[in-house]
Design a protein around this motif. Structure first.
Motif, PDB file in Angstrom:
ATOM      1  N   VAL A  71      41.597  16.384   1.969  1.00 39.19           N
ATOM      2  CA  VAL A  71      41.154  15.158   2.652  1.00 39.19           C
ATOM      3  C   VAL A  71      42.336  14.236   2.960  1.00 39.19           C
ATOM      4  N   SER A  72      42.070  13.277   3.831  1.00 38.91           N
ATOM      5  CA  SER A  72      43.019  12.185   4.055  1.00 38.91           C
ATOM      6  C   SER A  72      42.185  10.930   4.310  1.00 38.91           C
ATOM      7  N   GLU A  73      42.811   9.773   4.208  1.00 37.95           N
ATOM      8  CA  GLU A  73      42.092   8.518   4.372  1.00 37.95           C
ATOM      9  C   GLU A  73      42.843   7.581   5.312  1.00 37.95           C
ATOM     10  N   LEU A  74      42.086   6.900   6.162  1.00 39.06           N
ATOM     11  CA  LEU A  74      42.666   5.888   7.050  1.00 39.06           C
ATOM     12  C   LEU A  74      42.197   4.534   6.542  1.00 39.06           C
ATOM     13  N   ILE A  75      43.149   3.673   6.209  1.00 45.21           N
ATOM     14  CA  ILE A  75      42.786   2.360   5.676  1.00 45.21           C
ATOM     15  C   ILE A  75      43.162   1.307   6.709  1.00 45.21           C
ATOM     16  N   VAL A  76      42.139   0.610   7.190  1.00 44.00           N
ATOM     17  CA  VAL A  76      42.326  -0.356   8.271  1.00 44.00           C
ATOM     18  C   VAL A  76      42.264  -1.762   7.679  1.00 44.00           C
ATOM     19  N   HIS A  77      43.410  -2.448   7.688  1.00 40.32           N
ATOM     20  CA  HIS A  77      43.469  -3.834   7.221  1.00 40.32           C
ATOM     21  C   HIS A  77      42.990  -4.734   8.362  1.00 40.32           C
ATOM     22  N   PRO A  78      42.198  -5.777   8.060  1.00 39.00           N
ATOM     23  CA  PRO A  78      41.659  -6.603   9.155  1.00 39.00           C
ATOM     24  C   PRO A  78      42.717  -7.246  10.038  1.00 39.00           C
ATOM     25  N   THR A  79      43.901  -7.531   9.505  1.00 33.40           N
ATOM     26  CA  THR A  79      44.912  -8.214  10.327  1.00 33.40           C
ATOM     27  C   THR A  79      46.308  -7.596  10.248  1.00 33.40           C
ATOM     28  N   LYS A  80      46.559  -6.719   9.279  1.00 28.56           N
ATOM     29  CA  LYS A  80      47.960  -6.323   9.046  1.00 28.56           C
ATOM     30  C   LYS A  80      48.282  -4.865   9.348  1.00 28.56           C
ATOM     31  N   GLY A  81      47.391  -4.184  10.067  1.00 25.00           N
ATOM     32  CA  GLY A  81      47.718  -2.836  10.484  1.00 25.00           C
ATOM     33  C   GLY A  81      46.991  -1.754   9.711  1.00 25.00           C
ATOM     34  N   HIS A 273      41.395  16.871  -4.307  1.00 28.19           N
ATOM     35  CA  HIS A 273      40.926  18.216  -3.955  1.00 28.19           C
ATOM     36  C   HIS A 273      39.543  18.531  -4.508  1.00 28.19           C
ATOM     37  N   ASP A 274      38.935  17.593  -5.216  1.00 24.28           N
ATOM     38  CA  ASP A 274      37.674  17.903  -5.909  1.00 24.28           C
ATOM     39  C   ASP A 274      36.484  17.896  -4.948  1.00 24.28           C
ATOM     40  N   LYS A 275      35.901  19.075  -4.792  1.00 22.40           N
ATOM     41  CA  LYS A 275      34.761  19.229  -3.868  1.00 22.40           C
ATOM     42  C   LYS A 275      33.563  18.426  -4.329  1.00 22.40           C
ATOM     43  N   ALA A 276      33.293  18.425  -5.643  1.00 23.84           N
ATOM     44  CA  ALA A 276      32.104  17.723  -6.153  1.00 23.84           C
ATOM     45  C   ALA A 276      32.199  16.227  -5.866  1.00 23.84           C
ATOM     46  N   THR A 277      33.382  15.646  -6.087  1.00 20.70           N
ATOM     47  CA  THR A 277      33.579  14.220  -5.783  1.00 20.70           C
ATOM     48  C   THR A 277      33.243  13.949  -4.321  1.00 20.70           C
ATOM     49  N   HIS A 278      33.785  14.787  -3.440  1.00 21.57           N
ATOM     50  CA  HIS A 278      33.668  14.507  -2.005  1.00 21.57           C
ATOM     51  C   HIS A 278      32.313  14.905  -1.426  1.00 21.57           C
ATOM     52  N   ALA A 279      31.589  15.777  -2.120  1.00 21.94           N
ATOM     53  CA  ALA A 279      30.250  16.157  -1.654  1.00 21.94           C
ATOM     54  C   ALA A 279      29.332  14.936  -1.657  1.00 21.94           C
ATOM     55  N   ALA A 280      29.652  13.970  -2.524  1.00 19.93           N
ATOM     56  CA  ALA A 280      28.809  12.782  -2.647  1.00 19.93           C
ATOM     57  C   ALA A 280      29.315  11.623  -1.787  1.00 19.93           C
ATOM     58  N   LEU A 281      30.378  11.846  -1.007  1.00 20.09           N
ATOM     59  CA  LEU A 281      30.983  10.752  -0.237  1.00 20.09           C
ATOM     60  C   LEU A 281      30.655  10.863   1.252  1.00 20.09           C
ATOM     61  N   ASN A 282      30.837   9.748   1.948  1.00 20.26           N
ATOM     62  CA  ASN A 282      30.606   9.705   3.392  1.00 20.26           C
ATOM     63  C   ASN A 282      31.912   9.890   4.155  1.00 20.26           C
ATOM     64  N   PHE A 283      31.939  10.863   5.024  1.00 18.00           N
ATOM     65  CA  PHE A 283      33.125  11.085   5.858  1.00 18.00           C
ATOM     66  C   PHE A 283      32.999  10.293   7.163  1.00 18.00           C
ATOM     67  N   ALA A 284      34.167  10.086   7.830  1.00 22.02           N
ATOM     68  CA  ALA A 284      34.166   9.391   9.126  1.00 22.02           C
ATOM     69  C   ALA A 284      33.218  10.130  10.076  1.00 22.02           C
ATOM     70  N   PRO A 285      32.496   9.427  10.953  1.00 22.27           N
ATOM     71  CA  PRO A 285      32.706   8.020  11.333  1.00 22.27           C
ATOM     72  C   PRO A 285      32.136   6.980  10.356  1.00 22.27           C
ATOM     73  N   LYS A 286      31.458   7.429   9.315  1.00 19.06           N
ATOM     74  CA  LYS A 286      31.010   6.432   8.324  1.00 19.06           C
ATOM     75  C   LYS A 286      32.259   5.900   7.611  1.00 19.06           C
ATOM     76  N   PHE A 287      32.103   4.781   6.932  1.00 21.98           N
ATOM     77  CA  PHE A 287      33.283   4.175   6.311  1.00 21.98           C
ATOM     78  C   PHE A 287      32.898   3.403   5.064  1.00 21.98           C
ATOM     79  N   TYR A 288      33.913   3.024   4.321  1.00 22.45           N
ATOM     80  CA  TYR A 288      33.725   2.186   3.123  1.00 22.45           C
ATOM     81  C   TYR A 288      34.389   0.822   3.364  1.00 22.45           C
ATOM     82  N   GLU A 289      33.739  -0.229   2.918  1.00 21.37           N
ATOM     83  CA  GLU A 289      34.312  -1.573   3.027  1.00 21.37           C
ATOM     84  C   GLU A 289      34.231  -2.264   1.678  1.00 21.37           C
TER      85      GLU A 289
END
Ligand code: ZN
Length: 289
Positions: A71-81, A273-289
């Motif tokens: 996996v990889s993650e994109l972290i979008v800061h509201p003002t700083k990039g 790399h843990d499949k079990a962790t990520h099986a319970a998570l939302n992938f893009a286009p969903k997001f976490y805030e």
């Protein structure tokens, strides 16, 4: 008398106005409610299947599974990039144009990182900061597409990357362009990416000499992106490390430090790399805030 009545009426009107003003949300409140938050998207960069548990110092019956997700993650800061954390295991250019899956040894990739970013409105060029947990090839697949970004790396990993020596699980051709990137070089130290405490790189050496993890302080609660501090959840309780660990003793110190951080912050642990962790998570286009 008339004057008194007029004054009284005026006072009552003023009082009504003031009560009204208190009940109505102010402009400042409205601004707080709609204020953009730190946002994190999760991308699927493929699967690594059929690994030998012995590579991780486990017997088959001791673990639930040795199949990995990447996996990889994109972290979008509201003002700083924008920060991109990790870059997949295979360069996008290797994926078939017809959208079918790409296979290479134990690795299968179905979606390019670029296409997943584009689906939420971003290109590699939009990335201001780029960091990987460490130098291994399953994290540096698209590193050469990020050479315009500010690269945040621990000196010990960078030294190994450009020492000209072949290392296990490292492919120097994947990150060759980073050599001349605008670099924020860290000396086994932590780093506040946006300068406001919202996203922090935490030094966690051992798996490689300059391995690092990422603490993302979302409004909904902190998340620790652990990279390869652990591969299997069973490593947490047994303290075991893979056969290809750079320095297991240093890994033990890093793991203790991160476990302490998890306790103090209450952060959720996402093992990369843990499949079990990520099986319970939302992938893009969903997001976490
Ligand atoms: Zn890895």
């Amino acid at each position: 008398m008339n004057m008194t009545r007029t004054l009284l009426c005026y006072s009552l009107s003023l009082a009504t106005l003031m009560v009204g003003a208190l009940l109505l949300p102010s402009a400042a409140d409205a601004q707080t409610a709609s204020k953009p938050k730190l946002r994190m998207y999760l991308f699927d960069n493929g699967q690594i299947n059929g690994l030998d548990p012995a590579e991780f110092n486990f017997k088959k019956e001791e673990i639930k599974s040795s199949d990995f997700i990447v996996v990889s993650e994109l972290i979008v800061h509201p003002t700083k990039g924008i920060l991109l954390w990790e870059s997949g295991s295979v360069p996008d250019a290797k994926l078939p144009a017809d959208g079918s899956a790409y296979h290479e040894g134990v690795t299968t990739v179905t979606k390019s990182l670029a296409s997943q970013m584009q689906a939420i409105g971003y290109n590699y060029q939009d990335v201001k900061y780029f960091a990987m947990s460490h130098l291994h090839s399953d994290h540096s697949g698209n590193a050469n597409a990020l050479v315009h970004a500010k690269w945040i790396v621990q000196k010990a990993d960078r030294d190994m990357m450009f020492a000209g020596k072949q290392q296990r699980v490292m492919d120097a051709s994947l990150f060759s362009g980073l050599k001349n990137a605008d670099t924020i070089l860290l000396n086994n130290e932590d780093y506040d990416v946006f300068g406001d405490g919202s996203v922090r790189i935490i030094s966690a050496p051992g798996h490689t000499p300059g391995h690092q993890v990422l603490l993302v302080n979302l409004a909904s609660g902190p998340v620790l992106l652990a990279g390869d501090l652990y591969h299997l959840p069973e490593e947490i309780t047994t303290g075991r490390t893979p056969t290809f660990e750079f320095d297991p003793a240093t890994s033990a110190v890093s793991r203790a430090r991160i476990q302490d951080l998890l306790k103090k912050t209450g952060a959720k642990l996402w093992i990369g790399h843990d499949k079990a962790t990520h099986a319970a998570l939302n992938f893009a286009p969903k997001f976490y805030e």
